[in-house]
Scaffold this motif. Structure first.
Motif, PDB file in Angstrom:
ATOM      1  N   THR A  93       0.941  -1.200  -0.080  1.00 31.07           N
ATOM      2  CA  THR A  93       0.098  -0.134  -0.022  1.00 31.07           C
ATOM      3  C   THR A  93       0.933   1.100   0.035  1.00 31.07           C
ATOM      4  N   LEU A  94       0.704   2.203  -0.898  1.00 30.32           N
ATOM      5  CA  LEU A  94       1.615   3.295  -1.022  1.00 30.32           C
ATOM      6  C   LEU A  94       0.932   4.273  -0.223  1.00 30.32           C
ATOM      7  N   GLU A  95       1.767   5.296   0.574  1.00 27.55           N
ATOM      8  CA  GLU A  95       1.322   6.344   1.170  1.00 27.55           C
ATOM      9  C   GLU A  95       2.420   7.365   1.267  1.00 27.55           C
ATOM     10  N   GLY A  96       2.318   8.424   0.269  1.00 24.48           N
ATOM     11  CA  GLY A  96       3.567   9.158   0.052  1.00 24.48           C
ATOM     12  C   GLY A  96       4.710   8.424  -0.178  1.00 24.48           C
ATOM     13  N   ASN A  97       5.753   8.587   0.551  1.00 28.98           N
ATOM     14  CA  ASN A  97       6.917   8.233   0.375  1.00 28.98           C
ATOM     15  C   ASN A  97       7.000   6.838   1.338  1.00 28.98           C
ATOM     16  N   ARG A  98       6.082   6.393   1.678  1.00 30.86           N
ATOM     17  CA  ARG A  98       5.989   5.117   2.410  1.00 30.86           C
ATOM     18  C   ARG A  98       5.406   3.818   1.719  1.00 30.86           C
ATOM     19  N   ILE A  99       5.743   2.813   1.788  1.00 34.30           N
ATOM     20  CA  ILE A  99       5.205   1.652   1.319  1.00 34.30           C
ATOM     21  C   ILE A  99       4.915   0.556   2.559  1.00 34.30           C
ATOM     22  N   PHE A 100       3.483   0.441   2.691  1.00 31.22           N
ATOM     23  CA  PHE A 100       3.476  -0.634   3.837  1.00 31.22           C
ATOM     24  C   PHE A 100       3.222  -2.026   2.986  1.00 31.22           C
ATOM     25  N   VAL A 101       4.414  -2.875   3.416  1.00 35.42           N
ATOM     26  CA  VAL A 101       4.550  -4.197   2.862  1.00 35.42           C
ATOM     27  C   VAL A 101       3.388  -4.968   3.474  1.00 35.42           C
ATOM     28  N   GLU A 102       2.972  -5.897   2.674  1.00 42.42           N
ATOM     29  CA  GLU A 102       1.957  -6.797   2.999  1.00 42.42           C
ATOM     30  C   GLU A 102       2.712  -8.281   2.567  1.00 42.42           C
ATOM     31  N   PHE A 103       2.612  -9.088   3.448  1.00 41.48           N
ATOM     32  CA  PHE A 103       3.081 -10.352   3.424  1.00 41.48           C
ATOM     33  C   PHE A 103       1.923 -11.377   2.465  1.00 41.48           C
ATOM     34  N   ALA A 104       1.972 -10.995   1.195  1.00 42.36           N
ATOM     35  CA  ALA A 104       0.854 -11.844   0.475  1.00 42.36           C
ATOM     36  C   ALA A 104       1.492 -12.859  -0.483  1.00 42.36           C
ATOM     37  N   TYR A 105       2.568 -13.259  -0.297  1.00 41.64           N
ATOM     38  CA  TYR A 105       3.202 -14.167  -1.337  1.00 41.64           C
ATOM     39  C   TYR A 105       3.522 -15.435  -0.712  1.00 41.64           C
ATOM     40  N   ASP A 106       3.509 -16.727  -1.348  1.00 42.59           N
ATOM     41  CA  ASP A 106       3.973 -17.747  -0.812  1.00 42.59           C
ATOM     42  C   ASP A 106       5.556 -17.611  -1.531  1.00 42.59           C
TER      43      ASP A 106
ATOM     44  N   ARG B 154      10.121  -3.202  -4.817  1.00 40.34           N
ATOM     45  CA  ARG B 154      11.043  -2.559  -5.349  1.00 40.34           C
ATOM     46  C   ARG B 154      12.499  -3.391  -5.056  1.00 40.34           C
ATOM     47  N   GLY B 155      13.030  -4.320  -5.096  1.00 35.55           N
ATOM     48  CA  GLY B 155      13.798  -4.965  -4.997  1.00 35.55           C
ATOM     49  C   GLY B 155      14.465  -5.351  -3.628  1.00 35.55           C
TER      50      GLY B 155
ATOM     51  N   LEU C 153       6.870  -1.298   7.473  1.00 29.15           N
ATOM     52  CA  LEU C 153       6.860  -0.402   6.091  1.00 29.15           C
ATOM     53  C   LEU C 153       8.284  -0.112   5.562  1.00 29.15           C
ATOM     54  N   ILE C 154       8.243   0.313   4.272  1.00 29.45           N
ATOM     55  CA  ILE C 154       9.612   0.663   3.714  1.00 29.45           C
ATOM     56  C   ILE C 154       9.187   2.448   3.450  1.00 29.45           C
ATOM     57  N   GLU C 155      10.308   2.998   3.671  1.00 24.15           N
ATOM     58  CA  GLU C 155      10.301   4.396   3.655  1.00 24.15           C
ATOM     59  C   GLU C 155      11.348   5.000   2.826  1.00 24.15           C
ATOM     60  N   TYR C 156      10.939   5.747   1.875  1.00 20.39           N
ATOM     61  CA  TYR C 156      12.114   6.337   0.984  1.00 20.39           C
ATOM     62  C   TYR C 156      12.421   7.821   1.385  1.00 20.39           C
ATOM     63  N   ARG C 157      13.603   8.172   1.601  1.00 21.77           N
ATOM     64  CA  ARG C 157      13.880   9.472   2.178  1.00 21.77           C
ATOM     65  C   ARG C 157      14.965   9.836   1.462  1.00 21.77           C
TER      66      ARG C 157
END
Length: 152
Positions: free
Chosen positions: A23-36, A71-72, A113-117
């Motif tokens: 989920t994107l929110e500005g410069n933050r990405i809330f990571v969901e553990f949605a994959y096997d 994103r990697g 979450l992953i935050e880009y600064r």
């Protein structure tokens, strides 16, 4: 008739946006553990979390491996009653390259979450009231610091 129905279903499927595992929110990405895990992700988990797998096996308990990707960055959560703790959470491995050792080994309840600064990338891990920020830019080991609690 059946061919027309299949064609309509295919066309409808193309108009539905793909499911997002973040989920994107500005410069933050809330990571969901949605994959096997994929085969390389499972191999990396088994290699770098060998003690956790051994502990779960010795206890006769399965481990559920959940993956979050953004994103990697690959986040691998290991969940089992044998290795998780209700206070310290479950083991979490963070990779920028699955062929190398994880840049961060920590614990989490998957609320990360992953935050880009500017040019830096931070993984923010919340564990109850404690929040840690871990700089994950580059391929070396992550550098973490506790975020002071806000008063008031």
């Amino acid at each position: 008739m059946r061919g027309l129905l299949l064609t309509l279903m295919a066309a409808l499927a193309l108009t539905i946006p793909p499911a997002r595992a973040e989920t994107l929110e500005g410069n933050r990405i809330f990571v969901e553990f949605a994959y096997d895990p994929s085969t390389p992700e499972m191999e990396a988990a088994e290699k770098w979390a060998r003690p956790h797998f051994a502990k779960a096996k010795a206890a006769g308990r399965p481990i559920r491996v959940s993956v979050g990707r953004s994103r990697g960055t690959t986040l691998i959560s290991l969940e089992s009653v044998a290795i998780c703790d209700r206070v310290k959470a479950c083991p979490l491995l963070v990779f920028r390259d699955l062929t190398a050792r994880p840049i961060l080994e920590t614990t989490s309840f998957q609320n990360v979450l992953i935050e880009y600064r500017e040019q830096e990338i931070f993984l923010v891990v919340r564990l109850w009231e404690d929040v840690s920020e871990c700089r994950i830019t580059g391929m070396g080991r992550a550098k973490c610091r506790k975020v002071p609690k806000k008063s008031g």
